[in-house]
Structure formats: C-alpha cells, structure tokens
Design an enzyme around this catalytic site. Structure first.
Site, PDB file in Angstrom:
ATOM      1  N   LYS A 111      45.893  33.640  53.291  1.00  0.00           N
ATOM      2  CA  LYS A 111      46.778  32.390  53.330  1.00  0.00           C
ATOM      3  C   LYS A 111      48.160  32.835  53.462  1.00  0.00           C
ATOM      4  CE  LYS A 111      44.089  28.878  51.533  1.00  0.00           C
ATOM      5  NZ  LYS A 111      43.751  27.731  50.795  1.00  0.00           N
ATOM      6  N   LYS A 192      36.196  29.333  58.290  1.00  0.00           N
ATOM      7  CA  LYS A 192      35.876  27.957  57.500  1.00  0.00           C
ATOM      8  C   LYS A 192      36.457  26.835  57.815  1.00  0.00           C
ATOM      9  CE  LYS A 192      37.351  26.678  53.235  1.00  0.00           C
ATOM     10  NZ  LYS A 192      38.057  26.795  52.081  1.00  0.00           N
ATOM     11  N   LYS A 195      41.024  22.091  55.900  1.00  0.00           N
ATOM     12  CA  LYS A 195      41.820  20.954  55.857  1.00  0.00           C
ATOM     13  C   LYS A 195      43.400  21.139  56.558  1.00  0.00           C
ATOM     14  CE  LYS A 195      41.613  19.785  51.261  1.00  0.00           C
ATOM     15  NZ  LYS A 195      41.388  21.054  50.949  1.00  0.00           N
TER      16      LYS A 195
HETATM   17  N1  AQP Z   1      34.444  24.407  55.066  1.00  0.00           N
HETATM   18  C1  AQP Z   1      33.966  24.459  53.831  1.00  0.00           C
HETATM   19  N2  AQP Z   1      32.508  24.695  53.451  1.00  0.00           N
HETATM   20  C2  AQP Z   1      32.359  24.581  52.248  1.00  0.00           C
HETATM   21  N3  AQP Z   1      33.043  24.425  51.064  1.00  0.00           N
HETATM   22  C3  AQP Z   1      34.104  24.179  51.478  1.00  0.00           C
HETATM   23  N4  AQP Z   1      35.171  23.816  50.563  1.00  0.00           N
HETATM   24  C4  AQP Z   1      36.396  23.601  51.148  1.00  0.00           C
HETATM   25  N5  AQP Z   1      36.015  23.722  52.396  1.00  0.00           N
HETATM   26  C5  AQP Z   1      34.955  23.983  52.626  1.00  0.00           C
HETATM   27  C6  AQP Z   1      34.776  23.926  48.962  1.00  0.00           C
HETATM   28  O1  AQP Z   1      35.472  22.698  48.461  1.00  0.00           O
HETATM   29  C7  AQP Z   1      36.157  22.721  47.261  1.00  0.00           C
HETATM   30  C8  AQP Z   1      37.327  22.267  47.273  1.00  0.00           C
HETATM   31  O2  AQP Z   1      38.031  23.102  48.197  1.00  0.00           O
HETATM   32  P1  AQP Z   1      39.709  22.593  48.171  1.00  0.00           P
HETATM   33  O3  AQP Z   1      39.876  21.529  49.114  1.00  0.00           O
HETATM   34  O4  AQP Z   1      40.354  22.644  46.764  1.00  0.00           O
HETATM   35  O5  AQP Z   1      40.297  24.193  48.716  1.00  0.00           O
HETATM   36  P2  AQP Z   1      40.079  25.117  49.920  1.00  0.00           P
HETATM   37  O6  AQP Z   1      38.474  25.744  49.835  1.00  0.00           O
HETATM   38  O7  AQP Z   1      41.270  25.972  50.057  1.00  0.00           O
HETATM   39  O8  AQP Z   1      39.845  23.786  51.163  1.00  0.00           O
HETATM   40  P3  AQP Z   1      40.513  23.968  52.591  1.00  0.00           P
HETATM   41  O9  AQP Z   1      40.406  22.877  53.330  1.00  0.00           O
HETATM   42  O10 AQP Z   1      40.381  25.260  53.266  1.00  0.00           O
HETATM   43  O11 AQP Z   1      41.948  23.595  52.290  1.00  0.00           O
HETATM   44  P4  AQP Z   1      43.572  24.464  52.463  1.00  0.00           P
HETATM   45  O12 AQP Z   1      43.198  24.501  54.186  1.00  0.00           O
HETATM   46  O13 AQP Z   1      44.556  23.640  52.374  1.00  0.00           O
HETATM   47  O14 AQP Z   1      43.200  25.672  51.986  1.00  0.00           O
HETATM   48  C9  AQP Z   1      35.881  24.214  46.876  1.00  0.00           C
HETATM   49  O15 AQP Z   1      34.794  24.654  46.043  1.00  0.00           O
HETATM   50  C10 AQP Z   1      35.700  24.911  48.363  1.00  0.00           C
HETATM   51  O16 AQP Z   1      34.762  26.123  48.250  1.00  0.00           O
END
Ligand code: AQP
Length: 329
Positions: A111, A192, A195
């Site tokens: 990040k 992955k 968001k």
């Molecule tokens: N693509 C994914 N596949 C499987 N699991 C996922 N999770 C998120 N994206 C995927 C799981 O959802 C939970 C909550 O995640 P989060 O939104 O709090 O944080 P993150 O993993 O950082 O999600 P993003 O979408 O990638 O957000 P940004 O881009 O803002 O950092 C977690 O258990 C995660 O594993």
C-alpha cells in the site's frame, strides 16, 4: 461460547471480493459463533478519505451487513469509531509492537509502494487491528489469505503482553474458508479484487446494475484454452471465475467443472453473471430500504453500546495489568 470479530473497511464501494471473502462468511458464521461485525472506519482513514464519502460508505457497509443476511439480533453490528476502547487499546498495544515486525508487513509494503506521502497510521494499522480483535477476547477471526500475516501479529502481540503482564487476552485462531478467500481482479488474476483499484472493470460492485454485471463478466479475462477447469497455477483467471461462481451459487468446485465440461467459456460466463445478478438484486433492494433509515441508526447505536460493554472491560484489565491507576470497578 466461541466469539468472532471481523469487519470490512469503508475505503471504497463494496465489491464481490469483500462479499466472497468476508460478508458471505459472516452470514454463515452468525449461527455458530457470538459475532461482532464492525465497520473499521478508523482503518479507512489510514489513507486519505473524502469526509462525505467516508460518511456514506460507513453507512453503506453497515447496511450491506444487514441486507446480505446478518441478523442484528444475533450479531453485534457497530462502527469502530463509536467504541473508543479500540483506539485506546491500540495505543497500549503499540507500546508492545516492534518497528521491525511492522516493517515486514506485506500489506504495508504494497500500500505504500510508489507513494510520496504515507501516513504513520498506515504503518501502525496492524496494531490497531490487533486491538480490535483482542478488545473483544475473540476466539476466532475469519481472514482472507491477505490478512493471515496480520492475525499472526495479533497472536504474537497478545502472547507478548500476556507473558509480560499476566494473562489478559485470549489468543485468537484464524478461520480461513476454502472458497472465496481470494477473489482476484476480473482484469488481472494476479491482483486481489480491491475497493481502491481505479480500474472499474477489475471488480463487480454490490450496487452494480444487472447490465453492468453482465458486461463486466463478459469482459473478464480468461485464457487461450476453452475448458472450464479449476487450476490456479495454469489457469488463474478461469479458476477465479469458478471460485466466484461457487461462492454465489453454493455449488462445489468439481460440480461446476463438470457442468461446463466441453462447453467453452461463453455459456459459463453468461450463467455466472446471472447467478451473481440473482443473488445481488434482493441484497440491493434491502440495502436501499435500510441505508438512510432510522432502523440502521438504531442497529448501530445499540450495537456500539453492546460492544462497548465488553471492550471497556478488557481495556480496564489491560490498563490494570500494565500498572495504570484506575478507579473503576
Ligand atoms: N478480493 C478479495 N478476496 C477475498 N477476500 C477479500 N477481502 C477483501 N477483498 C477480498 C476480505 O474482506 C475482509 C475485509 O477487507 P477490508 O475491506 O477491510 O480490507 P482489504 O482487504 O484491504 O480490502 P480492499 O478491497 O483491498 O480495500 P482497499 O483497496 O481499500 O485496501 C478481509 O478479511 C479481507 O481479507
């Protein structure tokens, strides 16, 4: 009873990655565990957020929890920033975390990569995540593949604290589901589904229209073969689509492979889009009723009060163990 803490950051519009990796799991887990599902808004602000968007997305995520089937009578649903014990325990746990171990967190590396300005909160956020879990004495934490390292850190910090100050925290165990624990981008199966990805075709949003969902799956990358086979090493893009199909239909992976044997990708992608549309329409309808409602306010207020009772109790134990002067209880 076994207790779970988990949440989805309001850092962008919710997509089917978070649904498959987290929300879809929450709905199942609420029957077997005492569940605390929070909206980690304090985590979202580790990178710059527009205040209006943060406000809306925090309500969105909470509304999606309920709309997707989390029952607020069974599970405690709340906003992290409404329970001050998270931030306070976060600070105490920072005193136990080492600079070196935080520097090894791969999510921080990813990040912060290529950014001119990185907040110190982004660096220490795994410690706040540890506090989120420990403050509820959670026995289990459902984690996607990408969060395994942070849960390891949580366990290390809890054990370090317990051995220095006496047993205070429960050591949490991970729950990693078989399917949906890694949903990758529709445009690139090596990344992955996130968001914060600026490429709109990389994800399907929970609020996408049926037509957009169909278009996004039609455009999703596959490979030059024509067989629907689950094999992450040789066929990552197709395996990712099979995985999404499995999450949304409930069908086991081999059943899906068998169903599309010899049919090529066209029919498979069309059916996949319809399965996702069918699942999302009722969730979207329920979300729309809830998101601006008094009912959601009530759920969040009651949830925060219930959560604070437990969190405040743990925080007090930790402060006493560390030698702070306390007057409560
Ligand atoms: N693509 C994914 N596949 C499987 N699991 C996922 N999770 C998120 N994206 C995927 C799981 O959802 C939970 C909550 O995640 P989060 O939104 O709090 O944080 P993150 O993993 O950082 O999600 P993003 O979408 O990638 O957000 P940004 O881009 O803002 O950092 C977690 O258990 C995660 O594993």
């Amino acid at each position: 009873m076994k207790r779970i803490l988990s949440g989805i950051k309001p850092s962008g519009d919710m997509n089917i990655g978070g649904y498959g990796g987290a929300l879809h799991q929450f709905v199942k887990l609420q029957h077997d565990y005492e569940c605390f599902f929070f909206v980690p808004d304090l985590h979202a602000v580790t990178v710059q957020q527009d205040p209006k968007e943060l406000h809306q997305r925090s309500r969105d995520i909470a509304a999606f929890y309920v709309a997707a089937g989390v029952d607020p009578k069974k599970a405690t649903i709340f906003l992290q920033s409404q329970v001050p014990a998270h931030a306070e325990l976060g600070w105490l746990m920072e005193t136990q975390a080492h600079f070196g171990e935080l520097s090894r967190m791969t999510q921080f590396k990813e990040k912060s990569d290529g950014k001119d300005i990185v907040s110190s909160a982004l660096f220490t956020y795994p410690v706040l995540m540890a506090a989120d879990i420990l403050v509820y004495q959670a026995t289990h934490v459902p984690v996607g593949e990408d969060q395994k390292q942070h849960l390891e850190l949580t366990r290390d910090l809890a054990m370090r604290f317990n051995s220095r100050f006496g047993t205070t925290f429960v050591i949490p165990e991970p729950i990693i589901q078989d399917t949906g624990s890694r949903i990758m981008g529709l445009d690139d199966p090596s990344k992955k589904m996130s968001k914060s990805n600026p490429i709109r075709n990389s994800y399907v949003l929970l609020l996408d229209s049926p037509d957009d969902i169909r278009k996004k799956f039609a455009r999703a990358v596959t490979d030059s073969e024509m067989n629907v086979r689950y094999d992450w090493d040789q066929k990552p893009a197709v395996s990712n689509l099979i995985e999404i199909y499995s999450v949304f239909s409930g069908d086991p992976l081999p059943t899906i492979e068998k169903r599309y044997e010899g049919q090529g990708y066209g029919a498979f992608k069309k059916d996949l889009a319809e399965i996702v549309v069918e699942k999302l329409i009722p969730i979207q309808d329920h979300y729309k009723q809830l998101v601006h409602s008094e009912e959601l306010n009530r759920i969040l207020k009651e949830g925060a009060a219930r959560a604070a009772e437990i969190a405040d109790h743990t925080l007090l134990s930790a402060k006493r163990a560390m030698g702070f002067v306390t007057f409560e209880g």
